[in-house]
Design an enzyme around this catalytic site. Structure first.
Site, PDB file in Angstrom:
ATOM      1  N   ASP A  69       0.923  -1.459  -0.499  1.00  0.00           N
ATOM      2  CA  ASP A  69      -0.018   0.061   0.061  1.00  0.00           C
ATOM      3  C   ASP A  69       0.843   1.575  -0.056  1.00  0.00           C
ATOM      4  O   ASP A  69       1.799   1.711  -0.529  1.00  0.00           O
ATOM      5  CB  ASP A  69      -0.827  -0.886   0.957  1.00  0.00           C
ATOM      6  CG  ASP A  69      -1.712   0.947   0.957  1.00  0.00           C
ATOM      7  OD1 ASP A  69      -2.226   1.781   0.776  1.00  0.00           O
ATOM      8  OD2 ASP A  69      -3.545   0.132   1.286  1.00  0.00           O
ATOM      9  N   THR A  71       3.879   3.480   1.825  1.00  0.00           N
ATOM     10  CA  THR A  71       4.471   3.953   1.730  1.00  0.00           C
ATOM     11  C   THR A  71       5.226   5.584   2.475  1.00  0.00           C
ATOM     12  O   THR A  71       4.761   6.807   0.940  1.00  0.00           O
ATOM     13  CB  THR A  71       5.434   3.323   2.333  1.00  0.00           C
ATOM     14  OG1 THR A  71       5.967   3.503   3.563  1.00  0.00           O
ATOM     15  CG2 THR A  71       6.455   3.087   0.839  1.00  0.00           C
ATOM     16  N   HIS A  73       9.340   7.442   1.600  1.00  0.00           N
ATOM     17  CA  HIS A  73      10.307   7.836   0.975  1.00  0.00           C
ATOM     18  C   HIS A  73      10.660   9.552   1.622  1.00  0.00           C
ATOM     19  O   HIS A  73      10.332   9.774   1.497  1.00  0.00           O
ATOM     20  CB  HIS A  73      10.733   7.960  -0.052  1.00  0.00           C
ATOM     21  CG  HIS A  73      10.329   5.896  -0.833  1.00  0.00           C
ATOM     22  ND1 HIS A  73      10.208   5.210  -0.251  1.00  0.00           N
ATOM     23  CD2 HIS A  73       9.498   4.874  -1.421  1.00  0.00           C
ATOM     24  CE1 HIS A  73      10.124   3.689   0.017  1.00  0.00           C
ATOM     25  NE2 HIS A  73       9.611   4.070  -1.332  1.00  0.00           N
ATOM     26  N   ILE A 134       9.174  -2.976   2.560  1.00  0.00           N
ATOM     27  CA  ILE A 134       9.493  -4.293   1.319  1.00  0.00           C
ATOM     28  C   ILE A 134       7.953  -4.035  -0.024  1.00  0.00           C
ATOM     29  O   ILE A 134       6.981  -4.388   0.493  1.00  0.00           O
ATOM     30  CB  ILE A 134       9.807  -5.247   1.802  1.00  0.00           C
ATOM     31  CG1 ILE A 134      10.396  -4.845   2.761  1.00  0.00           C
ATOM     32  CG2 ILE A 134       9.873  -6.237   1.015  1.00  0.00           C
ATOM     33  CD1 ILE A 134      11.377  -6.766   2.906  1.00  0.00           C
ATOM     34  N   PHE A 147      13.582  -2.015  -1.258  1.00  0.00           N
ATOM     35  CA  PHE A 147      13.103  -2.022   0.708  1.00  0.00           C
ATOM     36  C   PHE A 147      13.653  -0.595   0.766  1.00  0.00           C
ATOM     37  O   PHE A 147      14.175  -0.004  -0.058  1.00  0.00           O
ATOM     38  CB  PHE A 147      13.700  -2.724   0.631  1.00  0.00           C
ATOM     39  CG  PHE A 147      15.976  -2.386   0.917  1.00  0.00           C
ATOM     40  CD1 PHE A 147      16.466  -1.562   1.774  1.00  0.00           C
ATOM     41  CD2 PHE A 147      16.008  -3.206   0.022  1.00  0.00           C
ATOM     42  CE1 PHE A 147      17.966  -2.065   1.108  1.00  0.00           C
ATOM     43  CE2 PHE A 147      17.356  -3.765  -0.392  1.00  0.00           C
ATOM     44  CZ  PHE A 147      18.175  -2.716   0.743  1.00  0.00           C
ATOM     45  N   CYS A 164       1.935   1.235   5.302  1.00  0.00           N
ATOM     46  CA  CYS A 164       1.316  -0.616   4.392  1.00  0.00           C
ATOM     47  C   CYS A 164      -0.265  -0.964   4.798  1.00  0.00           C
ATOM     48  O   CYS A 164      -0.764  -1.437   4.449  1.00  0.00           O
ATOM     49  CB  CYS A 164       1.631  -1.644   4.841  1.00  0.00           C
ATOM     50  SG  CYS A 164       3.641  -0.817   4.145  1.00  0.00           S
TER      51      CYS A 164
END
Length: 214
Positions: A69, A71, A73, A134, A147, A164
């Site tokens: 789903d 995430t 960064h 991941i 990842f 997620c």
């Protein structure tokens, strides 16, 4: 196996590099490659993800061809994009996901952090929360994406999503777990040093390929 450090790089630019490398691996003209990098702030959401899990759109959003789903960064997070030919390593996506989890658990153990898998949930966890996300995309048995390990990441943007797809999911970082300064360069070096040998041990190369399919 090539291991390339791209430093801090825009998500779209890194995605283009992955696509090129994946096409070369599929064609047999390129080597398997691990890209190590950081991104400027961006939310990514998997192909089957729910945009309702993004609670604040002040940060750019990219929907991409990976599992999982939403995430986050951002700087201080070590992102790894392995471009791997699973057709030569057994065509087992689930084992590949377990490989990434085991690899990251070994790496953080070098920093005396006890991490583990959580039954039914992909990723790497500690008692304090989720340490690494991941999400993998596979086309014709060549992998993309990978990842995201929180090293010195500002965790605030995670509070503006359901990581997620899990509301209230706690998130942690290697720095928080260690309780002190952690150098990104050291974490990158440990991932790079372990990756190829552990992959060959976990999913050995084979002489023949299975039918890749499309």
């Amino acid at each position: 196996m090539n291991i390339i450090d791209l430093g801090l790089i825009d998500f779209d630019e890194a995605y283009s590099i992955q696509e090129r490398l994946a096409a070369e691996v599929f064609a047999g003209s390129g080597a398997e490659t691990l890209l190590l990098l950081e991104h400027p702030p961006v939310y990514t959401i998997g192909s089957g993800g729910d945009e309702g899990n993004i609670l604040d759109t002040a940060i750019e959003v990219r929907r991409i061809n990976r599992g999982g789903d939403v995430t986050y960064h951002g700087p201080g997070q070590l992102v790894g994009y392995p471009v791997i030919d699973l057709a030569r390593r057994g065509c087992d996506l689930h084992r590949y996901l377990r490989f990434i989890e085991e690899l990251l658990m070994l790496v953080v153990a070098d920093f005396r952090v006890a991490a583990f898998r959580s039954p039914g949930r992909t990723g790497v966890w500690t008692d304090q929360g989720k340490l690494a996300s991941i999400g993998v995309g596979v086309r014709r048995w060549v992998t993309m994406h990978g990842f995201a390990l929180n090293v010195t990441t500002d965790l605030t943007p995670f509070t503006r999503i359901n990581p997620c797809g899990m509301a209230g999911c706690p998130v942690t970082s290697l720095e928080a777990e260690v309780g002190g300064n952690v150098k990104m360069i050291e974490v990158k070096a440990r991932v790079g040093a372990r990756f190829e040998g552990f992959l060959d041990e976990f999913m050995p190369l084979r002489d023949s390929e299975k039918d890749r399919g499309f």
